[in-house]
Design a protein around this motif. Structure first.
Motif, PDB file in Angstrom:
ATOM      1  N   SER A 109       2.138 -49.726  13.759  1.00 49.17           N
ATOM      2  CA  SER A 109       2.081 -48.121  13.273  1.00 49.17           C
ATOM      3  C   SER A 109       1.097 -47.904  12.383  1.00 49.17           C
ATOM      4  O   SER A 109       0.724 -46.714  12.055  1.00 49.17           O
ATOM      5  N   LEU A 110       0.041 -49.037  11.959  1.00 49.29           N
ATOM      6  CA  LEU A 110      -0.934 -48.711  10.946  1.00 49.29           C
ATOM      7  C   LEU A 110      -0.850 -48.326   9.638  1.00 49.29           C
ATOM      8  O   LEU A 110      -1.758 -47.735   9.227  1.00 49.29           O
ATOM      9  N   SER A 111       0.428 -48.181   9.331  1.00 46.27           N
ATOM     10  CA  SER A 111       0.542 -47.582   8.056  1.00 46.27           C
ATOM     11  C   SER A 111       0.262 -48.601   6.828  1.00 46.27           C
ATOM     12  O   SER A 111       0.492 -48.140   5.666  1.00 46.27           O
ATOM     13  N   ALA A 112       0.033 -49.878   7.059  1.00 50.60           N
ATOM     14  CA  ALA A 112      -0.433 -50.702   6.112  1.00 50.60           C
ATOM     15  C   ALA A 112      -1.595 -50.144   5.377  1.00 50.60           C
ATOM     16  O   ALA A 112      -1.766 -50.290   4.091  1.00 50.60           O
ATOM     17  N   LEU A 113      -2.545 -49.584   5.603  1.00 49.04           N
ATOM     18  CA  LEU A 113      -3.504 -48.937   5.334  1.00 49.04           C
ATOM     19  C   LEU A 113      -3.333 -47.276   5.125  1.00 49.04           C
ATOM     20  O   LEU A 113      -3.690 -46.610   6.006  1.00 49.04           O
ATOM     21  N   SER A 114      -2.365 -46.986   4.123  1.00 44.79           N
ATOM     22  CA  SER A 114      -2.225 -45.579   4.029  1.00 44.79           C
ATOM     23  C   SER A 114      -1.603 -45.280   2.802  1.00 44.79           C
ATOM     24  O   SER A 114      -1.773 -45.946   1.732  1.00 44.79           O
ATOM     25  N   TYR A 115      -1.309 -44.071   2.328  1.00 46.01           N
ATOM     26  CA  TYR A 115      -0.694 -43.638   1.162  1.00 46.01           C
ATOM     27  C   TYR A 115       0.411 -44.272   0.527  1.00 46.01           C
ATOM     28  O   TYR A 115       0.576 -44.543  -0.453  1.00 46.01           O
ATOM     29  N   HIS A 116       1.217 -45.013   1.475  1.00 47.25           N
ATOM     30  CA  HIS A 116       2.312 -46.052   1.052  1.00 47.25           C
ATOM     31  C   HIS A 116       1.653 -47.224   0.222  1.00 47.25           C
ATOM     32  O   HIS A 116       2.356 -47.535  -0.685  1.00 47.25           O
ATOM     33  N   SER A 117       0.682 -47.708   0.541  1.00 51.82           N
ATOM     34  CA  SER A 117      -0.117 -48.857   0.109  1.00 51.82           C
ATOM     35  C   SER A 117      -0.380 -48.653  -1.536  1.00 51.82           C
ATOM     36  O   SER A 117      -0.325 -49.571  -2.154  1.00 51.82           O
ATOM     37  N   SER A 177      -1.387 -56.589  -5.515  1.00 51.92           N
ATOM     38  CA  SER A 177      -1.212 -55.808  -4.413  1.00 51.92           C
ATOM     39  C   SER A 177      -2.193 -54.566  -4.226  1.00 51.92           C
ATOM     40  O   SER A 177      -2.913 -54.191  -5.196  1.00 51.92           O
ATOM     41  N   LEU A 178      -2.242 -53.975  -3.132  1.00 48.42           N
ATOM     42  CA  LEU A 178      -3.240 -52.787  -3.101  1.00 48.42           C
ATOM     43  C   LEU A 178      -2.868 -51.597  -4.195  1.00 48.42           C
ATOM     44  O   LEU A 178      -3.743 -50.982  -4.562  1.00 48.42           O
ATOM     45  N   ARG A 179      -1.480 -51.464  -4.234  1.00 45.34           N
ATOM     46  CA  ARG A 179      -1.353 -50.409  -5.363  1.00 45.34           C
ATOM     47  C   ARG A 179      -1.774 -50.829  -6.720  1.00 45.34           C
ATOM     48  O   ARG A 179      -2.287 -49.972  -7.529  1.00 45.34           O
ATOM     49  N   GLN A 180      -1.468 -52.197  -7.129  1.00 46.60           N
ATOM     50  CA  GLN A 180      -2.161 -52.746  -8.502  1.00 46.60           C
ATOM     51  C   GLN A 180      -3.710 -52.522  -8.236  1.00 46.60           C
ATOM     52  O   GLN A 180      -4.257 -51.962  -9.436  1.00 46.60           O
ATOM     53  N   LYS A 181      -4.389 -52.802  -7.368  1.00 51.57           N
ATOM     54  CA  LYS A 181      -5.739 -52.489  -7.165  1.00 51.57           C
ATOM     55  C   LYS A 181      -6.244 -50.977  -7.393  1.00 51.57           C
ATOM     56  O   LYS A 181      -7.165 -50.723  -8.167  1.00 51.57           O
ATOM     57  N   TYR A 182      -5.647 -50.083  -6.512  1.00 47.94           N
ATOM     58  CA  TYR A 182      -5.543 -48.574  -6.946  1.00 47.94           C
ATOM     59  C   TYR A 182      -5.396 -48.177  -8.352  1.00 47.94           C
ATOM     60  O   TYR A 182      -6.294 -47.316  -9.055  1.00 47.94           O
ATOM     61  N   GLN A 183      -4.451 -48.854  -8.983  1.00 47.09           N
ATOM     62  CA  GLN A 183      -4.141 -48.379 -10.547  1.00 47.09           C
ATOM     63  C   GLN A 183      -5.093 -48.741 -11.515  1.00 47.09           C
ATOM     64  O   GLN A 183      -5.733 -47.913 -12.233  1.00 47.09           O
ATOM     65  N   TYR A 184      -5.740 -49.985 -11.203  1.00 46.61           N
ATOM     66  CA  TYR A 184      -6.891 -50.531 -11.947  1.00 46.61           C
ATOM     67  C   TYR A 184      -8.074 -49.733 -11.672  1.00 46.61           C
ATOM     68  O   TYR A 184      -8.899 -49.467 -12.681  1.00 46.61           O
ATOM     69  N   ALA A 185      -8.393 -49.501 -10.441  1.00 46.50           N
ATOM     70  CA  ALA A 185      -9.616 -48.697 -10.221  1.00 46.50           C
ATOM     71  C   ALA A 185      -9.692 -47.383 -10.805  1.00 46.50           C
ATOM     72  O   ALA A 185     -10.544 -46.940 -11.035  1.00 46.50           O
ATOM     73  N   ARG A 186      -8.525 -46.780 -10.653  1.00 49.11           N
ATOM     74  CA  ARG A 186      -8.320 -45.423 -10.960  1.00 49.11           C
ATOM     75  C   ARG A 186      -8.440 -45.325 -12.538  1.00 49.11           C
ATOM     76  O   ARG A 186      -9.212 -44.503 -13.063  1.00 49.11           O
ATOM     77  N   GLN A 187      -7.850 -46.321 -13.320  1.00 51.80           N
ATOM     78  CA  GLN A 187      -8.124 -46.375 -14.980  1.00 51.80           C
ATOM     79  C   GLN A 187      -9.716 -46.488 -15.158  1.00 51.80           C
ATOM     80  O   GLN A 187     -10.163 -45.908 -15.951  1.00 51.80           O
ATOM     81  N   ALA A 188     -10.512 -47.168 -14.274  1.00 50.91           N
ATOM     82  CA  ALA A 188     -11.899 -47.450 -14.365  1.00 50.91           C
ATOM     83  C   ALA A 188     -12.700 -46.158 -14.066  1.00 50.91           C
ATOM     84  O   ALA A 188     -13.957 -46.057 -14.576  1.00 50.91           O
ATOM     85  N   LEU A 189     -12.056 -45.245 -13.512  1.00 49.56           N
ATOM     86  CA  LEU A 189     -12.829 -43.881 -13.377  1.00 49.56           C
ATOM     87  C   LEU A 189     -13.233 -43.237 -14.643  1.00 49.56           C
ATOM     88  O   LEU A 189     -14.071 -42.462 -14.889  1.00 49.56           O
ATOM     89  N   ASP A 190     -12.405 -43.624 -15.985  1.00 49.40           N
ATOM     90  CA  ASP A 190     -12.506 -43.083 -17.197  1.00 49.40           C
ATOM     91  C   ASP A 190     -14.041 -43.708 -17.759  1.00 49.40           C
ATOM     92  O   ASP A 190     -14.195 -43.138 -18.771  1.00 49.40           O
ATOM     93  N   ARG A 219       4.300 -54.898  -0.923  1.00 43.88           N
ATOM     94  CA  ARG A 219       3.086 -55.345  -0.727  1.00 43.88           C
ATOM     95  C   ARG A 219       2.978 -54.922   1.031  1.00 43.88           C
ATOM     96  O   ARG A 219       3.773 -54.914   1.563  1.00 43.88           O
ATOM     97  N   SER A 220       1.747 -55.286   1.395  1.00 40.01           N
ATOM     98  CA  SER A 220       1.534 -55.029   2.587  1.00 40.01           C
ATOM     99  C   SER A 220       0.333 -56.067   3.306  1.00 40.01           C
ATOM    100  O   SER A 220      -0.437 -56.761   2.655  1.00 40.01           O
ATOM    101  N   THR A 221       0.199 -55.809   4.618  1.00 39.66           N
ATOM    102  CA  THR A 221      -0.944 -56.725   5.137  1.00 39.66           C
ATOM    103  C   THR A 221      -2.362 -56.154   4.641  1.00 39.66           C
ATOM    104  O   THR A 221      -3.295 -56.650   5.080  1.00 39.66           O
ATOM    105  N   ALA A 222      -2.414 -55.035   4.102  1.00 36.89           N
ATOM    106  CA  ALA A 222      -3.578 -54.426   3.705  1.00 36.89           C
ATOM    107  C   ALA A 222      -4.218 -54.790   2.332  1.00 36.89           C
ATOM    108  O   ALA A 222      -4.900 -54.414   1.675  1.00 36.89           O
ATOM    109  N   ASP A 223      -3.393 -55.792   1.645  1.00 38.47           N
ATOM    110  CA  ASP A 223      -3.682 -56.216   0.258  1.00 38.47           C
ATOM    111  C   ASP A 223      -4.820 -56.733  -0.077  1.00 38.47           C
ATOM    112  O   ASP A 223      -5.673 -56.698  -1.003  1.00 38.47           O
ATOM    113  N   ASP A 224      -5.603 -57.544   0.910  1.00 39.61           N
ATOM    114  CA  ASP A 224      -6.532 -58.384   1.028  1.00 39.61           C
ATOM    115  C   ASP A 224      -7.872 -57.225   1.196  1.00 39.61           C
ATOM    116  O   ASP A 224      -8.537 -57.281   2.290  1.00 39.61           O
TER     117      ASP A 224
END
Length: 497
Positions: free
Chosen positions: A137-145, A242-255, A151-156
């Motif tokens: 379904s290719l949902s691994a790399l999506s808004y869900h992640s 997880s990819l979600r944690q990476k996104y949260q850390y990256a978003r914080q870095a936008l500051d 966790r998903s196969t897209a974490d790496d």
């Protein structure tokens, strides 16, 4: 047999996407069209399309749950389109488990790439093939992640976050990224205030090479567009994230752009640790600000602000605490304004604008510059008020003289006491502002009134002298001649000529 349903209220949009499918030779066996939700439901029931490309805005609220249930039941791959690059639309896409979100106007290359992948995935499903053990379904790399805690196969993966100063220009940025020649094509997830790009992690990638790529992308953007852009690249060897944690850390870095400004690339490999500071002024700092404002020392105020807020280095202070510290300083300026009766009119409006700037402007040096310009305006206005206040003192004294000139014992000390100033200060100010001494001003008022009485009344010279504050008629006549060039009697007789 693979089937594609294109659902959009705009006939031209439906026809355009269908034309691209045929032009690029994407191997869908059938391409179906729908312009209403009734058509969508009928086609889902009768033709069971494998891939549905649907405009989110055409789904009415009352049909939302019904549409979700049909998608769940028939397990179609969903691509959603919208004209609104907002968080709400992104969440609707997540709710539908959408494979991708397209922001209008569409990029032909993005349509080709996404539909080709979907068609290939559907073909493998029909053939019973699993692609490299991945979820077809290719949902691994999506808004869900990035939004859901799983966790998903897209974490790496590594992330590239791009944020424009003017977020309404995001469709332009999305189109630019969709057409950009990345070495590895990313999944692009537009949000209301940024675009998240997710890349497969490759062994040859290092933080240095990623920064070079980010700088090259920024340079290519600025060659075509003028809108300021900020980039954050996040990559880490921590496989527990997880990819979600990476996104949260990256978003914080936008500051970090708060300190660096736009047109910068920040590369991080860990959670940003912000420095904790005391956001409030100490008693000593409060006294220092009272003195600087009282002295109207612009240069000292500027240097204090520059030293305190500009040229910061890592670890940066937490941005919220820094904004609080700025409002703490603004409170000192507010007290100064109130003490000088400046909290009204245009200056009061400017004060509220600066307060809003402190709270919401994304760039620190802009806040400091706006703050300093406001400070200078406050000091200029305070100086004008002070000068006006001095003028008012003279006007009050003149009115006092005009009301009491007939008192032969009127003294400088009386007028000074009336305006609540010392005789020496009042005398100096009066001479500076009017170019005459107190005695000269009193005499001028008395002579002017005496001239009026001589011309308009039949009072005797003695009575005129008494009514205008002179001790006796002889002294009156002497002073009158000195000031007018003639005696009171000759002056009166001129009227008869």
């Amino acid at each position: 047999m693979t089937k594609l349903l294109i659902a959009d209220r705009d006939h031209n949009e439906r026809t355009g996407i269908g034309w691209l499918v045929n032009s690029y030779g994407i191997p869908f066996d059938h391409v179906l069209m729908a312009g209403t939700m009734l058509d969508v439901f009928q086609i889902i029931e009768s033709d069971m399309p494998d891939v549905i490309c649907i405009e989110l805005d055409m789904i009415p609220r009352e049909a939302w749950d019904d549409f979700k249930e049909r998608i769940r039941q028939y397990k179609q791959t969903i691509i959603v389109t919208t004209t609104e690059a907002t968080f709400e639309r992104a969440m609707q896409g997540i709710e539908l488990h959408a494979y991708d979100l397209w922001i209008k106007p569409h990029s032909p290359d993005s349509i080709r790439r996404v539909l080709a992948r979907c068609c290939k995935a559907v073909s493998h499903i029909h053939q019973g093939i699993e692609i490299n053990g991945e979820d077809v379904s290719l949902s691994a790399l999506s808004y869900h992640s990035i939004f859901l805690p799983h966790r998903s196969t897209a974490d790496d993966c590594w992330l590239l976050l791009l944020q424009l100063e003017e977020t309404e220009q995001q469709p332009k940025l999305l189109s630019f990224l969709q057409d950009y020649p990345f070495y590895n094509e990313p999944v692009l997830l537009p949000l209301s205030d940024m675009i998240v790009s997710i890349f497969t992690r490759e062994p040859q990638h290092s933080l240095v090479s990623l920064k070079k790529m980010g700088n090259r992308l920024l340079q290519d953007w600025e060659e075509k567009f003028t809108e300021p852009l900020s980039l954050v690249i996040y990559d880490t060897n921590d496989t527990s994230l997880s990819l979600r944690q990476k996104y949260q850390y990256a978003r914080q870095a936008l500051d970090i752009r708060f300190f660096k400004g736009y047109r910068q690339v920040s590369v991080i490999e860990d959670k940003v640790e912000w420095q904790i500071i005391d956001p409030f002024l100490t008693p000593g700092e409060q006294r220092e600000w009272i003195d600087m404002l009282g002295d109207a020392d612009r240069e000292q105020l500027k240097q204090w602000m520059y030293k305190e807020f500009l040229n910061k280095e890592e670890p940066y202070p937490e941005t919220g605490l820094l904004r609080t510290r700025l409002t703490s300083i603004l409170a000192q300026v507010r007290r100064f304004m109130k003490s000088h009766y400046l909290d009204q009119g245009r200056l009061e409006e400017h004060y509220h604008q600066v307060f809003e700037t402190i709270l919401y402007n994304p760039i620190l040096y802009r806040i400091v510059q706006e703050f300093l310009l406001f400070l200078y305006e406050v000091l200029d206005t305070a100086k004008k008020h002070q000068e006006h206040s001095r003028t008012d003192i003279i006007e009050q004294a003149l009115r006092y003289i005009e009301e009491n000139y007939n008192n032969p014992h009127l003294r400088l000390e009386d007028a000074a006491a009336y305006v609540d100033r010392s005789p020496a200060y009042f005398s100096s100010l009066l001479t500076k502002r009017r170019g005459q001494s107190f005695r000269q001003l009193v005499t001028a008022v008395r002579i002017k009134e005496a001239q009026r009485l001589l011309l308009d009344t039949k009072l005797s010279i003695q009575d005129v002298a008494e009514k205008t504050g002179f001790i006796n008629a002889n002294y009156f006549s002497k002073i009158f001649k000195e000031k007018t060039g003639s005696t009171p009697r000759i002056f009166r007789n001129r009227k008869k000529l």
